[in-house]
Design an enzyme around this catalytic site. Structure first.
Site, mmCIF file in Angstrom:
data_model
loop_
_atom_site.group_PDB
_atom_site.id
_atom_site.type_symbol
_atom_site.label_atom_id
_atom_site.label_comp_id
_atom_site.label_asym_id
_atom_site.label_seq_id
_atom_site.Cartn_x
_atom_site.Cartn_y
_atom_site.Cartn_z
ATOM 1 N N GLU A 277 -24.478 -77.484 -75.826
ATOM 2 C CA GLU A 277 -25.649 -76.640 -75.536
ATOM 3 C C GLU A 277 -26.266 -77.015 -74.184
ATOM 4 O OE1 GLU A 277 -28.259 -77.615 -78.787
ATOM 5 O OE2 GLU A 277 -26.952 -76.703 -80.298
ATOM 6 N N PRO A 278 -25.499 -76.969 -73.113
ATOM 7 C CA PRO A 278 -26.057 -77.386 -71.824
ATOM 8 C C PRO A 278 -27.021 -76.353 -71.260
ATOM 9 C CG PRO A 278 -23.889 -76.449 -71.497
ATOM 10 C CD PRO A 278 -24.122 -76.452 -72.985
ATOM 11 N N TYR A 321 -44.649 -82.967 -66.243
ATOM 12 C CA TYR A 321 -43.830 -84.187 -66.417
ATOM 13 C C TYR A 321 -43.844 -85.086 -65.187
ATOM 14 C CZ TYR A 321 -41.545 -80.630 -69.415
ATOM 15 O OH TYR A 321 -41.268 -79.617 -70.287
ATOM 16 N N CYS A 347 -57.143 -73.421 -59.976
ATOM 17 C CA CYS A 347 -58.376 -74.200 -59.909
ATOM 18 C C CYS A 347 -58.363 -75.419 -60.811
ATOM 19 C CB CYS A 347 -59.550 -73.294 -60.225
ATOM 20 S SG CYS A 347 -59.634 -71.982 -59.023
ATOM 21 N N GLU A 348 -57.415 -76.291 -60.616
ATOM 22 C CA GLU A 348 -57.495 -77.618 -61.230
ATOM 23 C C GLU A 348 -56.632 -78.587 -60.442
ATOM 24 O OE1 GLU A 348 -55.217 -78.142 -65.080
ATOM 25 O OE2 GLU A 348 -55.665 -76.014 -65.194
ATOM 26 N N TYR A 376 -35.822 -74.406 -66.371
ATOM 27 C CA TYR A 376 -37.208 -74.709 -66.782
ATOM 28 C C TYR A 376 -38.203 -74.395 -65.654
ATOM 29 C CZ TYR A 376 -34.382 -77.026 -70.291
ATOM 30 O OH TYR A 376 -33.439 -77.276 -71.250
HETATM 31 N N1 LLP Z 1 -30.211 -77.951 -77.165
HETATM 32 C C1 LLP Z 1 -31.417 -78.181 -77.700
HETATM 33 C C2 LLP Z 1 -31.554 -78.167 -79.161
HETATM 34 C C3 LLP Z 1 -32.523 -78.436 -76.875
HETATM 35 O O1 LLP Z 1 -33.700 -78.671 -77.417
HETATM 36 C C4 LLP Z 1 -32.358 -78.439 -75.463
HETATM 37 C C5 LLP Z 1 -33.492 -78.690 -74.575
HETATM 38 C C6 LLP Z 1 -31.084 -78.162 -74.946
HETATM 39 C C7 LLP Z 1 -30.031 -77.939 -75.826
HETATM 40 C C8 LLP Z 1 -30.800 -78.116 -73.469
HETATM 41 O O2 LLP Z 1 -31.022 -79.337 -72.860
HETATM 42 P P1 LLP Z 1 -30.607 -79.567 -71.332
HETATM 43 O O3 LLP Z 1 -29.098 -79.489 -71.257
HETATM 44 O O4 LLP Z 1 -31.215 -78.494 -70.526
HETATM 45 O O5 LLP Z 1 -31.136 -80.888 -70.997
HETATM 46 N N2 LLP Z 1 -38.892 -78.360 -70.166
HETATM 47 C C9 LLP Z 1 -38.232 -79.634 -69.938
HETATM 48 C C10 LLP Z 1 -36.925 -79.744 -70.662
HETATM 49 C C11 LLP Z 1 -37.033 -79.497 -72.145
HETATM 50 C C12 LLP Z 1 -35.719 -79.551 -72.863
HETATM 51 C C13 LLP Z 1 -35.869 -79.098 -74.263
HETATM 52 N N3 LLP Z 1 -34.656 -78.995 -74.993
HETATM 53 C C14 LLP Z 1 -38.086 -79.866 -68.435
HETATM 54 O O6 LLP Z 1 -38.521 -79.023 -67.654
HETATM 55 O O7 LLP Z 1 -37.580 -80.900 -68.016
#
Ligand code: LLP
Length: 423
Positions: A277-278, A321, A347-348, A376
């Site tokens: 799930e990338p 983050y 405004c913050e 994201y």
């Molecule tokens: N599968 C599941 C169940 C997940 O919760 C996520 C991400 C992914 C796959 C994909 O993960 P990735 O390959 O993109 O690392 N908003 C945050 C990242 C939150 C990730 C949440 N879950 C940011 O901007 O860094």
């Protein structure tokens, strides 16, 4: 590798200068490269194939970038979709992702969303708790069908770049323990509405060290073997996403080839179908956010604020983050670098992208690009401060298309209704 480069002194996306897009579409604007999306997908796919993992399902995490044109670009290469809401299922279907390549994850799926997923015939529902297992069973029976489910395991491993995105420790809300998974899997095989097909895990995001992943994946393998020893069928292992990316100028994490080789080692000889799930590793460096410098507020006391037309509502990651995004002038001016506090108009004080960043000299009217913003970025944007959602553009070679027009003020206001007593 990505396709954002300086050509003739101008930052371009593939063969299109970012300035051309900014002038035609306005700023702020997200710009995505088809070639980079395609390259990242195929590099990962080939690495996984090369590591003896068969023909895995690569289900792009829609939450990272949910633009339908982006999803369609990946779907054409054979990508599936990892979704976490009915909205994301609808987006994946709109992008022509075949339902048998859609995996439904998430800790709190409603009965309505589950029914929608089952009617759409998604490949697998990743179940995250015992109450959810009962709900899926009930909804499936109500529809006269059986849900193909995987149990999401929380392997209790610490990983991930930031506490807010680590998901694999026992204290996190995700999944069930290994022992619970064993019990629930056996229960599920006796439920009238469920067909357990496998196990899933996802331990965090922006992971830059393979060791925690290796530890988690070894535990997952052990669990598959224990379930099989009990005579249960386990045909699928979903190892989630999480692989980190270089945020330019930052140390490079292990790449897809090392990641795949590690998995090949851990899973050697295990006869099973793999799913991944990338999100970030495919989309992050395939997108930038282009913004215009409104003015430079150089205080006589010293601080120098670079005020942009983009704000935290457009790119939330730095505020949320403390995330690092490289910032590049679209046409770098000659001269010594200067320290800027880069801020937006919201405004913050949280609306600060970075402080004391050394950048080539900039002036009001110049364009800059936030790099590594394809994951994201737009997906997490909002209309805070009543700032309309920005445009998104997809580039392919020398062509580009607006794949999400900038929201208009009219559309923004038309969504609301006066209460009858306020008419
Ligand atoms: N599968 C599941 C169940 C997940 O919760 C996520 C991400 C992914 C796959 C994909 O993960 P990735 O390959 O993109 O690392 N908003 C945050 C990242 C939150 C990730 C949440 N879950 C940011 O901007 O860094």
């Amino acid at each position: 590798m990505n396709h954002f480069e300086l050509k003739d002194g101008e930052l371009t996306c593939e063969d299109v200068p970012l300035k051309t897009i900014a002038e035609a579409v306005g700023t702020p604007v997200y710009v995505y490269s088809s070639a980079t999306l395609e390259r990242h997908y195929t590099v990962l796919r080939d690495a996984l194939r090369g590591a003896g993992l068969g023909e895995p399902l690569i289900a792009f995490a829609v939450k990272a970038n949910s633009n339908v044109a982006v999803l369609r670009t990946l779907a054409r290469l054979g990508a599936g979709a990892d979704v976490v809401s009915e909205g994301e299922i609808r987006r994946a279907l709109a992008a022509a992702v075949p339902p048998e390549r859609i995996v439904f994850s998430g800790v709190g799926k409603t009965a309505g969303e589950l029914a929608f997923a089952l009617n759409a015939k998604v490949a697998e529902i990743n179940v995250e708790s015992e109450p959810e297992l009962r709900l899926v069973d009930q909804v499936a029976q109500g529809l006269g069908t059986r849900a193909r489910i995987a149990i999401r395991v929380n392997p209790d491993v610490a990983a991930g770049g930031h506490a807010k995105i680590a998901t694999g420790k026992a204290e996190n809300k995700f999944g069930v323990s290994l022992a619970e998974a064993e019990r629930l899997y056996a229960n599920a095989s006796n439920a009238a509405g469920l067909t357990p097909v496998g196990l899933a895990c996802h331990i965090g995001s922006q992971i830059t060290d393979l060791a925690p992943m290796e530890a988690a994946f070894s535990k997952m393998r052990g669990l598959v073997e224990r379930l099989r020893d009990q005579g249960l069928t386990v045909e699928r292992l979903d190892l989630g996403g999480g692989l980190g990316v270089p945020y330019f100028n930052q140390p490079a994490p292990p790449g897809p080839v090392d990641y795949a080789a590690m998995i090949g080692r851990v899973m050697d000889g295990l006869d099973i179908g793999f799913a991944f799930e990338p999100g970030r590793v495919i989309a992050a460096n395939a997108g930038v956010l282009v913004a215009r410098v409104m003015h430079v507020n150089a205080r006589p006391e010293g601080r120098r604020f670079l005020v942009l037309d983009a704000a935290m509502n457009d790119l939330l990651r730095p505020a949320m983050y403390e995330a690092y995004h490289d910032i590049r002038p679209v046409r770098p001016r000659p001269g010594e670098p200067v320290a800027y506090d880069v801020v937006g108009p919201v405004c913050e004080t949280g609306d600060t992208f970075t402080r004391d960043r050394m950048l080539p000299p900039l002036e009001g009217g110049d364009l800059i690009a936030f790099m590594t913003a394809g994951a994201y970025g737009a997906a997490m944007s909002s209309e805070y401060n009543s700032r309309p959602l920005v445009a998104e553009v997809l580039v392919k070679g020398a062509d580009y298309a607006v794949v999400r027009p900038r929201e208009t003020y009219e559309a923004m206001l038309a969504r609301e209704r006066p209460a009858p007593w306020l008419q």
